[in-house]
Each structure stands twice: as C-alpha cells, then as structure tokens.
Write an enzyme that holds these catalytic residues in place. Structure first.
Site, short mmCIF file in Angstrom:
data_model
loop_
_atom_site.label_atom_id
_atom_site.label_comp_id
_atom_site.label_asym_id
_atom_site.label_seq_id
_atom_site.Cartn_x
_atom_site.Cartn_y
_atom_site.Cartn_z
CD GLU A 117 -65.86 -25.84 -101.46
OE1 GLU A 117 -66.06 -25.91 -102.68
OE2 GLU A 117 -66.70 -26.17 -100.61
CE LYS A 119 -69.25 -15.93 -104.33
NZ LYS A 119 -69.22 -15.40 -105.70
CG ASP A 121 -65.41 -13.41 -110.69
OD1 ASP A 121 -66.64 -13.65 -110.65
OD2 ASP A 121 -64.95 -12.27 -110.84
CE1 TYR A 226 -70.58 -24.88 -106.20
CE2 TYR A 226 -68.73 -24.10 -107.51
CZ TYR A 226 -70.05 -24.00 -107.13
OH TYR A 226 -70.84 -23.05 -107.70
CE LYS A 314 -68.91 -11.26 -104.22
NZ LYS A 314 -70.29 -11.20 -104.61
CB CYS A 408 -52.73 7.47 -139.43
SG CYS A 408 -51.27 6.59 -138.84
CB CYS A 411 -48.91 7.66 -142.33
SG CYS A 411 -50.57 6.97 -142.41
CB CYS A 426 -53.61 3.59 -140.14
SG CYS A 426 -52.58 4.15 -141.50
CB CYS A 431 -49.02 3.33 -142.19
SG CYS A 431 -48.93 4.09 -140.56
ZN ZN Z 1 -50.80 5.40 -140.64
#
Ligand code: ZN
Length: 678
Positions: A117, A119, A121, A226, A314, A408, A411, A426, A431
């Site tokens: 089967e 595995k 995660d 399972y 694994k 930023c 700007c 920002c 902007c």
């Molecule tokens: Zn900005």
C-alpha cells in the site's frame, strides 16, 4: 415548504433526506462516482436544514448538517486506545527489504504473499463506530494515548457518519490534505500575511488540531482507512480483502494497493510508485508492505516496538543543493511584500527550479538564509519549491547576515507588521505596485476577462497616467493606446473591443475583479446570485451576508468594510456611468431544474479549435444549461465536443467509447435548449 409539516411527517422526511444526502456524499467523496449535480445536493441539504431549524430535536449525529463544525473546544480530551496503534520499522534500501523478506520466510518456513500500500504522508487517526454510528475519532498520539478530535473528523467529508451496516468497529487510517488543497491553502495564507505550512502533513496536522471545528471544515481534508483494530466483526482473512471490505462498508480506501506474490514483485511496485509519486494527487513518503495472510501475521507476532509481519519502505527525500544568488521582494495586490530566492537553476522532482518563495522576513531569519549560501531545496507537496535548510559548512567566510527591507521596494513608504501578521506590508493605498496588481487582477480571466491587457501594457498605461484605477480603463481612447510601445492600430482596436465587451459581463466577474479581500471567484458567484446586483450587495449588512451557506464571518466582514469606503462608491459611480453591468446574469440554482437542454446534468469536455464560440463562451453557455465543463476526458465524461485539430482528448474519448460531437452538433443542441423561465 408548501404546508406546515407535522412532527411525524418532518421526522420521516428528515430521515429520507439524511439517507439520500449521506449516500450522495459517499458517492462523491468515497467512491469517486458522483451521481447528482451540486445543485440537487444543495437543494436537499437546504430542505433538511429547514426541517432541523423548525424541529431541533430531529437533529441526529449522522446528519450531514453536523459536518460544518461549530463547537469550539477549550482543549482536547485524552483518549486511551484499548488496542494500541503500532508503528512500523522502516527500511531504506533494497538490501534491507530483502533482509526483511528473509526473516519472514525463515520464521514461517516458506515464501509469502505481500499486500503493498502507498504510505500516505498524513496523520494517523482511529475512528470508532457503535452500531454503525460514528462515535469517536482520535489522533494516534503516542500509540496508547491520543486526543479526541471527533468534532473535527466529522467535518472531513470522506469520514462516514454512518456505516452501511450497523457494526461496532474501530478502524485506523490516515487523514491527509490533498496536494491541491495544500497549495491553495498556502497561497491564501501567504496573501493574508500568515505563516505557511511546510508540507501537506503539517497542514493536515494543524487543521485537525483546531479547537474550532469550523476551521477544520474549510481545509478539504481527506482520509484513507487501511486497518481494523480488532477484526472481530469482519470476514476478511487477508489484508487485501480487509481493504476491499472496508471500502464496501463505506470507508475511503486507497485503490493503488497491490497483492504481490514475491518480494521481487514488491520491489517492482516500489520502483513504479517512486516514479508515479509526483503525479499522485496526495503526498506519499514510501510504501507499506504487509504479510497478506492474517494467520501468518499472527504467527509472526510483534517485537517490543513493531509487528514482524510488516515494514515501511521509505523513499529517499528528494533534496538537492543549489546557491542563493539573490533575494527579490515583490509587492502583492493587498500590499504584502514577499521575498523570493533567485537560485542557480537545478533539477528537482522532475523540473528545473530557479526560484523559491521565502514567504516572509521571519522565515529568512529563522533559517538564517543569506545571499551566496548553499541551500538544500525540495518540493513541498511535490509541487512547490521550498528551501529546506542552509548548508552551513559551505557558507562563504565573508558572509553577512541578510538585512530585511524597511521600506517598500516600489513606493518607498515604510513597511509595517499589521496585527499579528508575520508578513511585511506596504500600507500606502496609492502604492503603484498594488495599483498595478489590482489592475492585473481586474482584467484576469476569472475576473473581467479582458484580452490583450497583459502586465506590460497595464504597467505602461499606469506609468503614463492613462489609467489610475479600474474605472479609467473604460475611458481609454484609441489615441491613448497608440502612445504605448508596440501597440498599433489593430491591437488598440482589439483592446478597446475587449474592454467594451467586458461591460456586459455578469456581475460576479466584477465583484471578483474589484479585489475585495478574501472574496474569491466562488464567493463572488454566491454573493452575485444571492443579491442579484452590485448595488444591493453594497448596501447589505454583515448578518445578511453571513446567512449565506459557505460564506464565513471573515468574508462577510471584509465585504462590509469594503463597501463602507466612500471611495468605493465613487468608483462604483464611475463604472456605472461607463455602462458596466451591475446585474447577475447567470442562472440561479433554483431555476436550473426548469432548464430543458441536452447538456443538463452532463459532463462535457471541449477540445480542438472551435470556430463559432470562444472556449469561455461555450463553457458559460453550457453551464447555464446545467452542464458541467471539465478539462480532461475520463470515464465520467458524457460528451466530448471536438473542434478542428482535436488531438489526444479525442483519441481518449474514442478509446473509452464516449459520445463525440462536432461543433455543429453542439450548436444544434444549444439551439434546442430552453432556459429557465423567470
Ligand atoms: Zn508600496
């Protein structure tokens, strides 16, 4: 409801609806064979909600209405597993796998068959059913003591609330987040300035350990079961048959399992899925190999730590080294400033990677990432390149700690942390980076869908002050466009036509295009359908929005805040004067039933070049007649419409024996279709 139901009638109807809804849900989430369209489900669901509101005593624990979550816990109760959840010994090479097989053969005296089967995660969970009713869900914990997460597991659609048979049984499996949901969740979190999850497993764990099950409900988790803690009530004599039996009684099981007659077959299976793993819709980190016969499992027994009859192979982690050449900062539509690592190109999990998001400043500082560092990278969920860690041994001697920007990059205004956010933002509403992103979003495919206005063109328009907000697009003239680079008369006219055409869009596109925070295309559609037009939506209040199914308080709050802004009303006025449609033109769910059309309830794939319609037009029209348009041909496809030069999808349709239509035939079918009457 037409007449007032008596409580007996209501009880009967509620039971009918529950059974039907649970069946549809199982067909969709567990068996992967949907039999009804969403609106049919939605309608039955709404009926059940209405009955339960009138007679709260009729609410049962297996009612699908119990899946939305709601109870907020103060903490998780401990659960003692009567039969502990075992863990498996891992093997990391073919040699170790062969040695495992040798030990098994030596102990039982002959070669054995193995059940292999994937595995998954995710997070191990244990589900308990009494007389077929789901009564308790718990985490694995340390194997003996876990946590009670029943309320959260109820929100996972593939967890049956009621089994097909009234069994008392405890089953174990994996709860996980599919790759697509993971990517989407992280995108949303990043745009919201929140921390991201490193991989689908962390995302699943974080989602299951929410004290507010409403949050879990939104995370699109799934399960594969399972094993059974105690095989008492089951007939199966082998692991393979047990998986089949689990599926039969209503659990979601993984169908990639395989019965292997020898360890060499096991190795082929491992190699096969090592290749395929990238394309699976969920993440796997190896293969589980179990002696198939239960009687042999019993004979082999357990060591102190793990069963002797099983092992987990694994996969080696797919991590490669590369060098960080630069860190770039970009400003998103909502002002979040995001760092991206520019790296020496390198191949990982099947593609060449040269950029990886570094998410936020904290992330860079936590991992101590610096320019010219050698780093190990991997693909989260097999999709998104991520920096795992810096290889400190390879750090240049003259290395300097990376300094985060304070202003930023576009700007120049000072960057801030809002509330508890990890992101830098920002907050200058003017902007240019945010304004440009906003324009890009407005014209994008799922929003106003204006062709010919790519980021380059919009940027020029903005920089030349031809356009400062979305309403200005509708004031553009040919002579304005001709001042732009590479725009000649023909493309200028095409752009103007596309802009003009967008005025007729149904309003959900406009609502989405405005870029109201948290309002995605789906929410925009729901709001448009319910309120009917933009004016009504702009005057709506928090309560009326939150009353809508699937719209939560964050969206409701955001909509109300957005429309409380005076400037938004000025923008609306300008759009209105320009002739932009404010009304919902799509079909309403309740009307779909009255539609008569060869497309109704059919799944359709469009392929090849269409001459009479654009793809978008064809899709929208078919959907208005109750059909569903999908991208790939499968057994679930009813009709494939093949235009000129149709390629592999047509071939596949022919192989599967699916009905194939020409574009003419589609046009005829559309002519035969009757929309619902108002
Ligand atoms: Zn900005």
């Amino acid at each position: 409801m037409e007449h007032e139901m008596t409580i007996d009638e209501a009880a009967k109807k509620a039971e009918e609806l529950r059974t039907q809804l649970n069946r549809w849900s199982r067909e969709y989430y567990v068996e992967d064979k949907p039999t009804v369209e969403d609106y049919v489900y939605d309608k039955a669901y709404a009926q059940l909600v209405a009955i339960e509101e009138q007679y709260p005593d009729l609410i049962t624990s297996d009612s699908p209405t119990q899946r939305v979550g709601g109870k907020v816990l103060a903490g998780f109760e401990k659960v003692t597993h009567d039969i502990p959840l075992y863990s498996l010994n891992d093997v990391f090479s073919k040699e170790e796998l062969m040695a495992f097989d040798q030990r098994v053969q030596k102990a039982v005296g002959h070669p054995v068959a193995y059940c292999c089967e994937l595995k998954i995660d995710g997070l191990s969970v244990s589900l308990r059913y009494e007389d077929g009713q789901f009564v308790r869900g718990a985490t694995r914990g340390d194997g003996t003591v876990g946590e009670n997460i029943t309320e959260n597991l109820k929100t996972v659609r593939s967890v049956p609330l009621k089994l097909k048979e009234p069994m008392t049984i405890e089953v174990r499996g994996e709860c996980f987040m599919p790759k697509r949901s993971f990517v989407q969740l992280n995108e949303e979190r990043e745009a919201d300035g929140k921390d991201i999850f490193a991989n689908p497993r962390n995302a699943a764990a974080g989602s299951l350990r929410q004290l507010d099950s409403k949050i879990t409900a939104k995370r699109n988790l799934d399960t594969f079961l399972y094993t059974v803690a105690d095989f008492g009530p089951m007939q199966a004599k082998t692991q393979y048959d047990a998986l089949e039996e689990l599926e039969k009684i209503g659990f979601h099981t993984n169908r990639e399992k395989r019965l292997c007659q020898s360890i060499d077959e096991v190795w082929s299976y491992i190699e096969e899925y090592h290749e395929k793993r990238v394309d699976l819709p969920y993440e796997i980190d190896g293969i589980v190999i179990k002696v198939n016969e239960f009687s042999l499992q019993e004979q082999l027994g357990f060591t102190v730590k793990a069963p002797r009859w099983a092992t987990a192979y694994k996969f080696p982690p797919e991590e490669v080294e590369t060098v960080i050449e630069d860190i770039e900062w970009t400003v998103g539509r909502t002002g979040v400033v995001t760092p991206t690592a520019v790296m020496t190109p390198v191949r990982v999990a099947g593609t060449t990677v040269s950029r990886a998001s570094l998410h936020n400043g904290d992330y860079i500082q936590m991992k101590d990432i610096r320019i010219n560092d050698t780093v190990q990278i991997y693909k989260a969920g097999d999709i998104i390149p991520e920096v795992a860690q810096v290889v400190f041994d390879k750090r240049p001697k003259d290395s300097q700690e990376y300094e985060l920007p304070t202003h930023c990059p576009v700007c120049g205004s000072e960057l801030v942390h809002l509330d508890e956010e990890v992101a830098l933002r920002c907050i200058n509403p003017k902007c240019p980076a945010q304004m440009k992103e906003g324009l890009n979003h407005f014209v994008s495919r799922n929003a106003m869908n204006i062709d010919g206005l790519g980021p380059r063109v919009l940027e020029q328009m903005y920089d030349k002050k031809l356009v400062s907000d979305v309403a200005d697009l509708y004031k553009l003239k040919e002579e304005d466009l001709l001042t732009l680079d590479k725009i000649k008369e023909k493309s200028a006219n095409n752009i103007l036509t596309a802009i003009d055409n967008s005025k007729d869009n149904s309003v959900e596109r406009l609502i989405f295009g405005l870029g109201i925070r948290h309002v995605g295309a789906k929410a925009a559609k729901i709001l448009a359908e319910h309120f009917g037009d933009l004016e009504a939506l702009s005057k709506s209040d928090f309560e009326s929005i939150i009353a809508l199914d699937t719209i939560g308080d964050i969206i409701a709050d955001s909509v109300v805040t957005y429309f409380s802004n005076e400037e938004v009303h000025e923008l609306m006025n300008e759009l209105k004067q320009a002739g932009v449609n404010f009304e919902y033109k799509g079909i309403r769910t309740s009307q779909l039933e009255k539609v008569e059309s060869p497309f109704k309830d059919k799944t359709i794939v469009l392929t090849g070049k269409l001459t009479r319609f654009t793809r978008e037009e064809a899709k929208e029209t078919i959907e208005n007649f109750g059909g569903k348009v999908t991208g790939s041909v499968s057994k679930k496809t009813d009709i494939v419409v093949a235009g000129e030069d149709a390629g592999s999808k047509l071939t596949k349709a022919q192989e599967l024996g699916i009905e194939v239509w020409t574009e003419e035939k589609m046009a005829e079918a559309l002519a035969e279709s009757h929309p619902a009457e108002e």
